[in-house]
Enzyme design. Structure first.
Site, PDB file in Angstrom:
ATOM      1  CG  ASP A 151      21.888  -8.633  -7.556  1.00 27.92           C
ATOM      2  OD1 ASP A 151      22.339  -8.105  -6.464  1.00 27.92           O
ATOM      3  OD2 ASP A 151      21.618  -9.882  -7.502  1.00 27.92           O
ATOM      4  CD  GLN A 211      24.628  -9.019 -11.341  1.00 28.76           C
ATOM      5  OE1 GLN A 211      25.747  -8.960 -10.654  1.00 28.76           O
ATOM      6  NE2 GLN A 211      23.924  -9.764 -11.114  1.00 28.76           N
ATOM      7  N   GLY A 229      18.258 -10.816 -12.287  1.00 24.74           N
ATOM      8  CA  GLY A 229      17.182 -10.328 -11.386  1.00 24.74           C
ATOM      9  C   GLY A 229      17.345  -8.829 -11.123  1.00 24.74           C
ATOM     10  CG  MET A 237      27.662 -16.265  -7.994  1.00 22.26           C
ATOM     11  SD  MET A 237      28.661 -15.188  -7.175  1.00 22.26           S
ATOM     12  CE  MET A 237      27.994 -14.358  -5.759  1.00 22.26           C
ATOM     13  CG  HIS A 267      19.035 -17.942  -7.980  1.00 23.57           C
ATOM     14  ND1 HIS A 267      18.907 -18.094  -6.441  1.00 23.57           N
ATOM     15  CD2 HIS A 267      19.800 -17.077  -8.182  1.00 23.57           C
ATOM     16  CE1 HIS A 267      20.125 -17.481  -5.898  1.00 23.57           C
ATOM     17  NE2 HIS A 267      20.715 -16.621  -6.983  1.00 23.57           N
ATOM     18  CG  LEU A 325      20.249 -22.376  -7.536  1.00 25.02           C
ATOM     19  CD1 LEU A 325      19.720 -23.048  -8.333  1.00 25.02           C
ATOM     20  CD2 LEU A 325      20.893 -20.923  -7.804  1.00 25.02           C
TER      21      LEU A 325
HETATM   22  O1  PAF Z   1      24.022 -12.102  -9.537  1.00 27.37           O
HETATM   23  C1  PAF Z   1      24.838 -13.089  -9.466  1.00 27.37           C
HETATM   24  O2  PAF Z   1      24.722 -14.102  -8.664  1.00 27.37           O
HETATM   25  C2  PAF Z   1      26.476 -12.878  -9.963  1.00 27.37           C
HETATM   26  O3  PAF Z   1      26.909 -11.402  -9.630  1.00 27.37           O
HETATM   27  C3  PAF Z   1      26.414 -13.401 -11.492  1.00 27.37           C
HETATM   28  C4  PAF Z   1      25.596 -12.596 -12.399  1.00 27.37           C
HETATM   29  C5  PAF Z   1      26.116 -14.835 -11.351  1.00 27.37           C
HETATM   30  C6  PAF Z   1      28.259 -13.301 -11.977  1.00 27.37           C
HETATM   31  O4  PAF Z   1      28.978 -13.913 -11.010  1.00 27.37           O
END
Ligand code: PAF
EC number: 6.3.2.1
Length: 283
Positions: A151, A154, A148, A26, A33, A29
């Protein structure tokens, strides 16, 4: 680095380039990232990153509007990290009409922890990641994508989505990048005041202490978790959860023997001032 905004331009940029290794972001950075971009550079024929602040994964009271957008700096960082193609769709490219078809993740995995405190978050994440994957991989026959470990939930949800939909995409995990004092790098760290930044390592320290207590101690896990949350409260934090879970399914370990031997992870989310931070520690 080739920068594209529309889906047709992305597909044209990727034609005849081989298998992409993709890092969705998103923006705003940081070195975390960039470490994912470096991993991607070793995985595929062409390194692709995306920058898109996905409104579907923000609750109405959350920071979608104020989420830091640092376009020029992000482009320079991606270029120097070896990114070949940057996909930066505008809202009208990715959501030309309201996104009414959505990916509904398994509630057993997605309605706990982050999903409990941010209802709908993983539906928003899965929907945009599915769409980004379709943009990047549909014409390239698959590839790999790097997420990463900061998260953690996720990453697990995305792995499960890819597996259940039989997507030809290998999901690769990148280690969490930390500051010298242990704070996990995050775009939201930029919200911390100088004073809060001095205290922010307390979350990773609390998770470490919880992990050690859970592995060695015989006290009920719920007591250890409550004590860890209280210790953070005493330092001025507002914790949502600090908990120990199985790495395999993010459920609580079944019994004391599982606690002694099984691969576990301590996960936490807590607010310091108005900034909500998350972190985790495998043990
Ligand atoms: O982890 C993130 O930055 C966001 O959740 C992602 C995976 C880019 C989805 O918008």
């Amino acid at each position: 680095m080739h920068i594209v905004h529309s889906i047709p331009d992305l597909r044209a940029a990727l034609a005849q380039r081989g298998r992409p290794a993709f890092v969705p972001t998103m923006g705003n950075l940081h070195d975390g990232h960039l470490s994912l971009v470096h991993i991607a550079g070793q995985q595929g024929d062409v390194t692709v990153a995306s920058i898109f602040v996905n409104r579907l994964q923000f609750l109405p009271h959350e920071d979608f509007d104020s989420y830091p957008r640092t376009w020029e700096a992000d482009c320079a960082k991606l270029e120097s990290a070896g990114c070949d193609v940057l996909f930066a769709p505008r809202e009208k490219d990715l959501y030309p009409e309201p996104q009414v078809f959505k990916v509904q993740p398994d509630p057993l995995l997605a309605d706990i922890l982050e999903g409990e405190f941010r209802p709908g978050f993983f539906t928003g994440v899965c929907t945009v990641v599915m769409k980004l994957f379709s943009c990047v991989f549909a014409t390239t026959g698959g590839g790999s994508a790097v997420f990463g470990m900061k998260d953690y939930q996720q990453l697990m949800v995305i792995r499960r989505m890819v597996q259940q939909f039989a997507m030809p995409i290998e999901i690769i995990a990148g280690n969490t990048t930390r500051a010298d004092d242990g704070l996990a790098l995050s775009s939201r760290n930029g919200y911390l005041s100088a004073e809060e930044r001095q205290q922010a390592m307390a979350l990773s320290q609390a998770l470490k202490a919880l992990a050690e207590a859970a592995r060695d101690g015989s006290a009920p896990l719920a007591d250890l978790e409550a004590a860890a949350m209280q210790a953070l409260r005493d330092k001025g934090w507002e914790p949502d959860y600090l908990t120990v879970r199985n790495r395999s399914d993010l459920l609580a370990p079944a019994d004391a023997s599982a606690r002694a031997d099984a691969p576990l992870v301590a996960l936490g989310a807590a607010r310091l001032g108005s900034t909500r931070l998350i972190d985790n520690l495998e043990f």
